[in-house]
Scaffold this active site. Structure first.
Site, mmCIF file in Angstrom:
data_model
loop_
_atom_site.group_PDB
_atom_site.id
_atom_site.type_symbol
_atom_site.label_atom_id
_atom_site.label_comp_id
_atom_site.label_asym_id
_atom_site.label_seq_id
_atom_site.Cartn_x
_atom_site.Cartn_y
_atom_site.Cartn_z
ATOM 1 C CB THR A 5 -0.962 -0.001 1.207
ATOM 2 O OG1 THR A 5 -1.773 -1.175 1.128
ATOM 3 C CG2 THR A 5 -1.848 1.230 1.211
ATOM 4 C CB CYS A 6 3.892 2.192 1.904
ATOM 5 S SG CYS A 6 3.232 1.715 3.512
#
Length: 170
Positions: free
Chosen positions: A53-54
């Site tokens: 996600t990052c």
């Protein structure tokens, strides 16, 4: 390790914690206060460099919107994670963000703790990390802070921060 215990809030000064700064000019030891304490700073923190996600959702939004953020008066965009300086430098380079975004390597999670934004990710084998969050900081004082309350990037992404900057101008 509750993420909201002693969490920074509007009006809080940025604590001074030793950290590693990664910029287009290289890596240096500094303090959070030196990096976040001057001008209007967009600070966002992620659980980990290269994590899905990052890497795919959070950081790219700030890279894509860096010019818009600067046009809105932002002097510096800073991303932090509980990773060592080597991992953070590799991520900054791999993401194409160097020169637009500065990175803080908080290897021991001391800044995450000082900001009250640490979260225990031991269940995922990651130990203590930053909770996904963002803050607007003016001259070392928090103007606003945002924390994700569910997986994903909504309240702490670049579009939400651009909207918050508009509100700040009022």
């Amino acid at each position: 390790m509750g993420q909201t215990e002693n969490m920074i809030e509007r009006g809080s000064p940025i604590p001074s914690v030793t950290t590693q700064l990664i910029t287009a000019d290289g890596t240096s030891e500094t303090t959070s206060e030196a990096v976040l304490g001057s001008g209007l700073v967009v600070f966002f923190a992620v659980p980990g460099a290269f994590t899905p996600t990052c890497h795919v959702n959070h950081l790219p939004g700030f890279v894509a919107n860096a010019a818009k953020l600067r046009a809105a008066g932002v002097d510096r965009i800073v991303c932090a994670a509980v990773n060592d300086k080597h991992v953070m430098k590799a991520w900054a380079e791999a993401s194409g963000a160097l020169g637009q975004i500065d990175f803080l390597a908080d290897g021991n999670g001391e800044l995450a703790d000082a900001l009250g934004l640490s979260k225990d990710f031991s269940g995922a084998g990651m130990g203590k990390r930053f909770t996904r969050s963002a803050a607007l900081i003016r001259d070392g004082i928090v103007q606003d802070v945002f924390v994700e309350d569910a997986p994903g990037v909504t309240a702490t992404g670049a579009p939400a921060i651009l909207m918050a900057l508009e509100t700040l101008k009022v």
